[in-house]
Design a protein around this motif. Sequence first.
Motif, mmCIF file in Angstrom:
data_model
loop_
_atom_site.group_PDB
_atom_site.id
_atom_site.type_symbol
_atom_site.label_atom_id
_atom_site.label_comp_id
_atom_site.label_asym_id
_atom_site.label_seq_id
_atom_site.Cartn_x
_atom_site.Cartn_y
_atom_site.Cartn_z
ATOM 1 N N THR A 18 0.827 -1.196 0.000
ATOM 2 C CA THR A 18 0.000 0.000 0.000
ATOM 3 C C THR A 18 0.865 1.252 0.000
ATOM 4 O OG1 THR A 18 -1.631 -1.233 1.274
ATOM 5 C CG2 THR A 18 -1.878 1.140 1.246
ATOM 6 N N MET A 19 0.474 2.215 -0.851
ATOM 7 C CA MET A 19 1.195 3.479 -0.942
ATOM 8 C C MET A 19 1.179 4.210 0.390
ATOM 9 S SD MET A 19 -0.312 5.053 -4.442
ATOM 10 C CE MET A 19 0.726 6.526 -4.495
ATOM 11 N N GLU A 20 2.260 4.876 0.646
ATOM 12 C CA GLU A 20 2.339 5.625 1.892
ATOM 13 C C GLU A 20 1.251 6.698 1.970
ATOM 14 O OE1 GLU A 20 6.040 7.698 2.575
ATOM 15 O OE2 GLU A 20 5.790 7.442 4.742
ATOM 16 N N GLN A 21 0.984 7.369 0.818
ATOM 17 C CA GLN A 21 -0.001 8.454 0.831
ATOM 18 C C GLN A 21 -1.370 7.971 1.293
ATOM 19 O OE1 GLN A 21 2.261 7.810 -1.566
ATOM 20 N NE2 GLN A 21 2.291 9.431 -3.105
ATOM 21 N N VAL A 22 -1.710 6.751 0.893
ATOM 22 C CA VAL A 22 -3.016 6.203 1.272
ATOM 23 C C VAL A 22 -3.123 6.118 2.788
ATOM 24 C CG1 VAL A 22 -4.457 4.125 1.235
ATOM 25 C CG2 VAL A 22 -3.321 4.898 -0.860
ATOM 26 N N LEU A 23 -2.055 5.636 3.407
ATOM 27 C CA LEU A 23 -2.109 5.406 4.839
ATOM 28 C C LEU A 23 -1.814 6.664 5.655
ATOM 29 C CD1 LEU A 23 -0.515 1.897 4.617
ATOM 30 C CD2 LEU A 23 -2.876 2.400 5.245
ATOM 31 N N VAL A 24 -1.181 7.642 4.978
ATOM 32 C CA VAL A 24 -1.058 8.955 5.622
ATOM 33 C C VAL A 24 -2.444 9.580 5.708
ATOM 34 C CG1 VAL A 24 -0.194 11.307 5.341
ATOM 35 C CG2 VAL A 24 1.344 9.364 4.991
ATOM 36 N N ALA A 25 -3.174 9.535 4.576
ATOM 37 C CA ALA A 25 -4.505 10.132 4.540
ATOM 38 C C ALA A 25 -5.439 9.436 5.526
ATOM 39 C CB ALA A 25 -5.078 10.049 3.123
ATOM 40 N N THR A 81 7.892 -1.911 4.180
ATOM 41 C CA THR A 81 8.851 -2.570 3.296
ATOM 42 C C THR A 81 9.356 -1.557 2.290
ATOM 43 O OG1 THR A 81 9.280 -4.513 1.941
ATOM 44 C CG2 THR A 81 7.168 -3.442 1.597
ATOM 45 N N ASN A 82 10.477 -1.875 1.673
ATOM 46 C CA ASN A 82 11.075 -0.942 0.725
ATOM 47 C C ASN A 82 11.163 -1.588 -0.640
ATOM 48 O OD1 ASN A 82 11.838 1.109 2.727
ATOM 49 N ND2 ASN A 82 13.126 -0.564 3.467
ATOM 50 N N PHE A 83 11.013 -0.766 -1.679
ATOM 51 C CA PHE A 83 11.294 -1.278 -3.013
ATOM 52 C C PHE A 83 11.791 -0.175 -3.921
ATOM 53 C CE2 PHE A 83 6.721 -0.613 -2.782
ATOM 54 C CZ PHE A 83 6.425 0.061 -3.943
ATOM 55 N N GLY A 84 11.887 -0.462 -5.214
ATOM 56 C CA GLY A 84 12.560 0.438 -6.123
ATOM 57 C C GLY A 84 14.008 -0.028 -6.238
ATOM 58 N N ALA A 85 14.719 0.437 -7.286
ATOM 59 C CA ALA A 85 16.066 -0.041 -7.602
ATOM 60 C C ALA A 85 16.990 0.004 -6.391
ATOM 61 C CB ALA A 85 16.646 0.767 -8.747
ATOM 62 N N THR A 86 16.949 1.085 -5.653
ATOM 63 C CA THR A 86 17.842 1.196 -4.500
ATOM 64 C C THR A 86 17.074 1.065 -3.190
ATOM 65 O OG1 THR A 86 17.591 3.591 -4.574
ATOM 66 C CG2 THR A 86 19.500 2.654 -5.694
ATOM 67 N N GLY A 87 15.833 0.607 -3.304
ATOM 68 C CA GLY A 87 15.046 0.414 -2.099
ATOM 69 C C GLY A 87 14.653 1.712 -1.433
#
Length: 521
Positions: free
Chosen positions: A76-83, A206-212
Amino acid sequence: MANKDVTDPARMEKIVSLCKRRGFIFQAGEIYGGLNGCWDYGPLGAELKRNLKDYWWRKTVQERDDVLGMDGAILTMEQVLVASGHVGGFSDPMSDCLLSKARLRADQIPEQDGTAVWFTGAGHPASNWSIQREFAVLVAPGKEIGEAHKTARRYYSEFLANKQISPKEIELVEDRREEVIGTTRFNPDNGSLLTEPRQFNLMLQTNFGATGEQIAYLRPETAQSIFCQYKNVLDSNRVKLPFGIAQMGKSFRNEINPRNFTFRSREFEQMEIEYFCHPDDGLRLTDEWLEERLKFYGEIGIPREKLHILDIPDGERAFYSKKTYDIEYEFPFGIQELEGVAYPTDYDLGVHEKGSGKSQLYFDEETKEKFLPHVVEPSAGCDRTVLALICEAYDEETLTDDKGKDDVRTVLRFVPRMAPIKVGIFPLLKKNEEQVRICKEIQKTLQPWMNVYYDDGGAVGRRYRRQDEVGTPFCITVDFDTLGEENPDLKDTVTLRHRDSMEQERLPISGLLSWLLERVR
RNA sequence: GCGGGCGUAGCUCAGUGGUAGAGCGCCACCUUGCCAAGGUGGAUGUCGUGAGUUCGAAUCUCAUCGCCCGCUCCA
């Protein structure tokens, strides 16, 4: 709510044992020592859980015109859970008082000045026992330093409590003084040192993307993806209010203290409905959903009288909820929540409208009214319900045989529609090739419709008991009458044995499928 | 997170410094005409994990992981 909490740890232990012994539930990662708060379902547990989920989906989505299903992403996107308020909602730094064990909000401790007296340990003058742990006490300006020693003795005496030493006999090894200004590291109530502040965030990250570098969360509830997709569901499905979106799936919470077998786990499955409606209908629909859900529990074998409904009073509900019912079940470890039926009004749609900048308004063609829908939220714990099913089904029955000898029969009395195995099929004698052949034929006929289990091990009585223990409601035995040996009228009939009563009846093989289907759906 | 208890075969447990055991269960064969019958044979453990003490550790010490109970927490 006067909880006459009756607990029965011995019963619970037997249930946990049975779950492992017969392959319902194992601890995750057991061969490596086990992973706290995580559980694996074995073959029978997986069947049981699937039966529950399938029935919930069928009753909630497939047999209703006004509820649609969905299956959202777990990441889940951070923005969703911030909101939604989950990020930051429960990430307060907490410190524990070393002396009283009280837990304090670290950011709410008032600043204090004084003399910090540090102790490096304590021992007993007449023995070689000593404690090297560091402790400190804050003494307010102008106060006696002796107070610090008293407090420190109390602290160290706890470690020696089992050695029968009184605080007075303890000798402090060393103290060191330090003037401090504006500190918040001490308990204002007793001056005791506090532990370093720790963050208590209930979400797993959790982290993702090329460099996490990108952050995502494992969802703490299935609800948020429903709210975020409510507009898409509305636009793509020609539905009108009131209507619901249902979802089953895994959610994750970093529970501080997983407890009570699978009841409080870090990874768990939810069965949630968000029922969107006009604000005027919310309270009424909340009550209607409560009744609907109670009916459901009855249908899966959890009787109404073992359920307790809590009407959460004002002030104890989440701030955005106008009404909350907790449905609780009498577990052997106490009365605990299975499901919450809440009325969080338009809180979630509201925060996502704000957070995303996208309008979430609904336009009613008939009344020409534009409004933010309210929502009624029946949210059930799937794993908790599975556990309730097992606890409710577990029974021990004392039988007395013809010789007057007592014997305990362990039975799981699942309602047939929840039972992992619907029917056991046995040849009376496994060496009789004809009986075995007929068994296999019956098995083939029934298998496309239900989970069956063929068994020819040991005597038939033993096979019955084995099935009792895993809750199989019916057993079929192919015997000599099936072959028409004594009485030609009985040819092609079998013995059907009932789990609960242990009674037997004769049924024609040709009628087995429809007889069973009527009873296991 | 704190305090207490516990961890030995699939399950329940015995074994307190000297060759790892029992009951039940499980597997095979025999027996068995309907409710855990009986007989014979068999498999299964780095004694939760890792260090330490010791000539020698399931046993003593420390750490760690997990389970149970009581607190605490549960947005």
